[in-house]
Scaffold this motif. Structure first.
Motif, PDB file in Angstrom:
ATOM      1  N   GLY A 186       0.842  -1.209   0.000  1.00  0.00           N
ATOM      2  CA  GLY A 186       0.000   0.000   0.000  1.00  0.00           C
ATOM      3  C   GLY A 186       0.868   1.246   0.000  1.00  0.00           C
ATOM      4  O   GLY A 186       1.631   1.483   0.930  1.00  0.00           O
ATOM      5  N   TRP A 187       0.767   2.041  -1.072  1.00  0.00           N
ATOM      6  CA  TRP A 187       1.578   3.261  -1.203  1.00  0.00           C
ATOM      7  C   TRP A 187       0.703   4.477  -0.922  1.00  0.00           C
ATOM      8  O   TRP A 187      -0.416   4.572  -1.434  1.00  0.00           O
ATOM      9  CB  TRP A 187       2.163   3.355  -2.617  1.00  0.00           C
ATOM     10  CG  TRP A 187       3.248   2.359  -2.881  1.00  0.00           C
ATOM     11  CD1 TRP A 187       3.124   0.993  -2.898  1.00  0.00           C
ATOM     12  CD2 TRP A 187       4.630   2.640  -3.157  1.00  0.00           C
ATOM     13  NE1 TRP A 187       4.345   0.414  -3.171  1.00  0.00           N
ATOM     14  CE2 TRP A 187       5.286   1.396  -3.342  1.00  0.00           C
ATOM     15  CE3 TRP A 187       5.377   3.810  -3.278  1.00  0.00           C
ATOM     16  CZ2 TRP A 187       6.644   1.301  -3.622  1.00  0.00           C
ATOM     17  CZ3 TRP A 187       6.740   3.718  -3.569  1.00  0.00           C
ATOM     18  CH2 TRP A 187       7.355   2.480  -3.729  1.00  0.00           C
ATOM     19  N   LEU A 188       1.239   5.375  -0.107  1.00  0.00           N
ATOM     20  CA  LEU A 188       0.495   6.599   0.219  1.00  0.00           C
ATOM     21  C   LEU A 188       1.285   7.829  -0.172  1.00  0.00           C
ATOM     22  O   LEU A 188       2.530   7.802  -0.236  1.00  0.00           O
ATOM     23  CB  LEU A 188       0.179   6.654   1.722  1.00  0.00           C
ATOM     24  CG  LEU A 188      -0.734   5.561   2.281  1.00  0.00           C
ATOM     25  CD1 LEU A 188      -0.971   5.792   3.771  1.00  0.00           C
ATOM     26  CD2 LEU A 188      -2.065   5.485   1.534  1.00  0.00           C
ATOM     27  N   ARG A 189       0.541   8.933  -0.357  1.00  0.00           N
ATOM     28  CA  ARG A 189       1.142  10.218  -0.710  1.00  0.00           C
ATOM     29  C   ARG A 189       0.412  11.281   0.113  1.00  0.00           C
ATOM     30  O   ARG A 189      -0.829  11.393   0.030  1.00  0.00           O
ATOM     31  CB  ARG A 189       0.903  10.457  -2.200  1.00  0.00           C
ATOM     32  CG  ARG A 189       1.876  11.335  -2.937  1.00  0.00           C
ATOM     33  CD  ARG A 189       1.835  12.776  -2.560  1.00  0.00           C
ATOM     34  NE  ARG A 189       2.852  13.499  -3.331  1.00  0.00           N
ATOM     35  CZ  ARG A 189       3.482  14.570  -2.869  1.00  0.00           C
ATOM     36  NH1 ARG A 189       3.227  15.057  -1.658  1.00  0.00           N
ATOM     37  NH2 ARG A 189       4.370  15.179  -3.629  1.00  0.00           N
ATOM     38  N   ILE A 190       1.138  12.021   0.935  1.00  0.00           N
ATOM     39  CA  ILE A 190       0.514  13.054   1.769  1.00  0.00           C
ATOM     40  C   ILE A 190       0.310  14.305   0.910  1.00  0.00           C
ATOM     41  O   ILE A 190       1.266  14.855   0.354  1.00  0.00           O
ATOM     42  CB  ILE A 190       1.401  13.397   2.993  1.00  0.00           C
ATOM     43  CG1 ILE A 190       1.745  12.143   3.804  1.00  0.00           C
ATOM     44  CG2 ILE A 190       0.720  14.470   3.862  1.00  0.00           C
ATOM     45  CD1 ILE A 190       0.604  11.483   4.522  1.00  0.00           C
ATOM     46  N   LEU A 191      -0.957  14.756   0.837  1.00  0.00           N
ATOM     47  CA  LEU A 191      -1.269  15.964   0.061  1.00  0.00           C
ATOM     48  C   LEU A 191      -1.499  17.162   0.970  1.00  0.00           C
ATOM     49  O   LEU A 191      -1.398  18.309   0.525  1.00  0.00           O
ATOM     50  CB  LEU A 191      -2.548  15.724  -0.768  1.00  0.00           C
ATOM     51  CG  LEU A 191      -2.460  14.639  -1.836  1.00  0.00           C
ATOM     52  CD1 LEU A 191      -3.842  14.391  -2.445  1.00  0.00           C
ATOM     53  CD2 LEU A 191      -1.467  15.030  -2.928  1.00  0.00           C
ATOM     54  N   ASP A 192      -1.866  16.912   2.226  1.00  0.00           N
ATOM     55  CA  ASP A 192      -2.188  17.983   3.158  1.00  0.00           C
ATOM     56  C   ASP A 192      -1.706  17.521   4.535  1.00  0.00           C
ATOM     57  O   ASP A 192      -2.345  16.657   5.161  1.00  0.00           O
ATOM     58  CB  ASP A 192      -3.716  18.211   3.124  1.00  0.00           C
ATOM     59  CG  ASP A 192      -4.173  19.302   4.087  1.00  0.00           C
ATOM     60  OD1 ASP A 192      -3.484  19.554   5.098  1.00  0.00           O
ATOM     61  OD2 ASP A 192      -5.246  19.877   3.838  1.00  0.00           O
ATOM     62  N   VAL A 193      -0.583  18.081   4.982  1.00  0.00           N
ATOM     63  CA  VAL A 193       0.048  17.582   6.214  1.00  0.00           C
ATOM     64  C   VAL A 193      -0.874  17.740   7.424  1.00  0.00           C
ATOM     65  O   VAL A 193      -1.116  16.753   8.146  1.00  0.00           O
ATOM     66  CB  VAL A 193       1.412  18.281   6.445  1.00  0.00           C
ATOM     67  CG1 VAL A 193       1.999  17.905   7.802  1.00  0.00           C
ATOM     68  CG2 VAL A 193       2.380  17.919   5.333  1.00  0.00           C
ATOM     69  N   PRO A 194      -1.414  18.952   7.705  1.00  0.00           N
ATOM     70  CA  PRO A 194      -2.229  19.062   8.920  1.00  0.00           C
ATOM     71  C   PRO A 194      -3.441  18.130   8.892  1.00  0.00           C
ATOM     72  O   PRO A 194      -3.740  17.462   9.882  1.00  0.00           O
ATOM     73  CB  PRO A 194      -2.674  20.534   8.927  1.00  0.00           C
ATOM     74  CG  PRO A 194      -1.728  21.241   8.050  1.00  0.00           C
ATOM     75  CD  PRO A 194      -1.257  20.250   7.039  1.00  0.00           C
ATOM     76  N   ALA A 195      -4.137  18.069   7.760  1.00  0.00           N
ATOM     77  CA  ALA A 195      -5.349  17.241   7.711  1.00  0.00           C
ATOM     78  C   ALA A 195      -4.995  15.760   7.866  1.00  0.00           C
ATOM     79  O   ALA A 195      -5.699  15.018   8.565  1.00  0.00           O
ATOM     80  CB  ALA A 195      -6.093  17.476   6.399  1.00  0.00           C
ATOM     81  N   ALA A 196      -3.904  15.323   7.248  1.00  0.00           N
ATOM     82  CA  ALA A 196      -3.526  13.911   7.373  1.00  0.00           C
ATOM     83  C   ALA A 196      -3.142  13.595   8.820  1.00  0.00           C
ATOM     84  O   ALA A 196      -3.559  12.574   9.376  1.00  0.00           O
ATOM     85  CB  ALA A 196      -2.365  13.597   6.430  1.00  0.00           C
TER      86      ALA A 196
END
Ligand SMILES: CC(C)(COP(=O)(O)OP(=O)(O)OC[C@H]1O[C@@H](n2cnc3c(N)ncnc32)[C@H](O)[C@@H]1OP(=O)(O)O)[C@@H](O)C(=O)NCCC(=O)NCCS
Length: 434
Positions: free
Chosen positions: A324-334
């Motif tokens: 499972g590969w993830l990509r953070i697009l919004d640091v605070p929300a994640a």
């Protein structure tokens, strides 16, 4: 929270311009348009080295995946209905995160570029277009499963969930686990489809890294999907608890060894269990199956009870790899979306060449195990890339391990505090491809 309907999310204008400058047209494909949908499906199949899809398979694909946003790239002068030279589809899925929560995420699939148009930047434009579209639609995380581990790091993705494939020598392994009080029964494959979906929905929220499935995925597991190989050889067994509840399901297929009828191979296509009794009963069925010598099981968690239920654990060989590969697009929300295992007060600096996650952040985790996160101007205690943050996000790898790999830098105490906070109650897992 209502999920964003991906089909309403507009195409990214930057990628549209980049593709146009290279002689390509970027377009959303309408699954209801017969010619366009068929051409899209055939192009995706060919891109993944699949065969030409029959009319029935095309119809099923259109029906099952109509909720997704289908995007095609075409040669600029190509007629409507001609084959796209690039494909990708996306939708808003649900990703399980620590704390028995789920977070909406931008799920990406079906990335292909025609072998006749490769290495001209089409995949780059499509991927970056998907990330910008997901971010603009308000999603904090993007995710995918991958054919090759070398493609997506450059786009800020990292393997956040590892998986194990097992090969079991059943005679050597032997069963040493507990007895389960319920009963096992064969069920037909259409019943298996419904049970797979229901069980997966029940257990996924407690398993960081899992994502929601869809009917077509369960139909493939149960070999009910059109074009499935050996449907008649695919069997399903359900576990019923003493209270009469169906809490486990195994879907399997046995391949005969024609030179020795006591050495057949059993492939576990799916084994979903809600609770330890169903888990023990179904694995015992597998390990003790008559005339079976070898078992293959894929997409297992890297931390499961089974090795501890065997007489000789060396009868099970496990191969661990990225899944499972993830990509953070919004640091605070994640970071706000998950729960943590320990208090922490750390500043982090995230580097992201594509800009989505760039910034210095103060991360405070209080007694409630939730994160308070704010931008900060002060120099950070820990420096890491967006990909390193994605790798450690679900607790699948410690930040101190990533520091050993040169992927995280900074103050040892602050990194140790991140390790304690991000550790999850269970190892992340993902039991499906998407
Ligand atoms: C993988 C695939 C989509 C790449 O398409 P493409 O249009 O040729 O890729 P691009 O030209 O946009 O290349 C983008 C970058 O990825 C790299 N790249 C492309 N394919 C790669 C691969 N298979 N392995 C490693 N790197 C790859 C390129 O070198 C380029 O790197 P750079 O710009 O950092 O130098 C295409 O080869 C394909 O369809 N493969 C078969 C299906 C598949 O595996 N899809 C991925 C599904 S998860």
């Amino acid at each position: 929270m209502a999920r964003t309907d991906a089909r309403t999310v507009p195409l990214d204008s930057t990628s549209r311009q980049a593709l146009a400058a290279s002689g390509f047209r970027y377009a959303v494909v309408d699954p209801a348009d017969d010619d366009a949908a068929r051409a899209y499906i055939q192009a995706e199949s060919r891109g993944f080295l699949g065969g030409e899809q029959s009319d029935d398979e095309v119809a099923e694909f259109r029906e099952q995946l109509a909720y997704r946003r289908w995007v095609g790239v075409y040669d600029a002068g190509a007629d409507a209905g001609s084959a796209p030279v690039g494909t990708v589809n996306s939708w808003t899925g649900e990703l399980s995160v620590p704390g028995e929560r789920t977070v909406p995420f931008w799920a990406i699939s079906g990335v292909t570029v025609s072998p006749t148009r490769r290495r001209r930047g089409i995949a780059r434009a499509m991927l970056q277009g998907e990330l910008r579209a997901g971010r603009d639609a308000g999603l904090a995380i993007a995710g995918l499963t991958v054919s090759e581990a070398t493609i997506y790091g450059r786009f800020g993705f990292a393997p956040a969930v590892r998986t194990a494939d097992w090969v079991i020598d059943t005679r050597r392994a032997g069963w040493a686990g507990p007895d389960a009080p319920g009963t096992l029964d064969h069920v037909d494959r259409s019943e298996a489809v419904a049970l797979l979906g229901a069980l997966h929905d029940r257990v996924r929220v407690n398993r960081p890294g899992e994502v929601d499935g869809w009917l077509g995925r369960w139909r493939q597991f149960a070999a009910v999907a059109r074009g499935s190989e050996h449907p008649g050889r695919t069997r399903a067994v359900a576990y019923t608890s003493p209270q009469g509840e169906r809490t486990g399901l195994l879907v399997y297929r046995i391949t005969e060894d024609e030179t020795d009828f006591a050495r057949h191979t059993l492939d576990v296509r799916a084994l979903f269990a809600d609770g330890p009794d169903a888990y023990a009963a179904l694995w015992r069925f597998v390990i003790e199956h008559d005339l079976v010598h070898r078992v293959h099981a894929r997409l297992r968690s890297i931390e499961e009870p089974l090795p501890w239920m065997l007489r000789d654990e060396r009868g099970l060989v496990s191969t661990v790899r990225d899944h499972g590969w993830l990509r953070i697009l919004d640091v605070p929300a994640a970071l706000r979306a998950r729960e943590y295992s320990a208090v922490a007060d750390v500043t982090i600096e995230v580097a992201d060449p594509q800009g989505f996650a760039t910034g210095c952040w103060s991360l405070q985790i209080g007694d409630d195990r939730r994160a308070l996160i704010d931008r900060t101007g002060t120099s950070a205690q820990v420096q890491l890339s967006a990909a390193a943050l994605a790798a450690g996000y679900l607790g699948g790898v410690r930040f101190s391990t990533l520091r050993g790999a040169g992927l995280v830098r900074g103050d040892s105490d602050a990194i140790a505090a991140l390790d304690r906070a991000f550790t999850a109650p269970t190892a992340p897992r993902l039991g499906i491809w998407y």
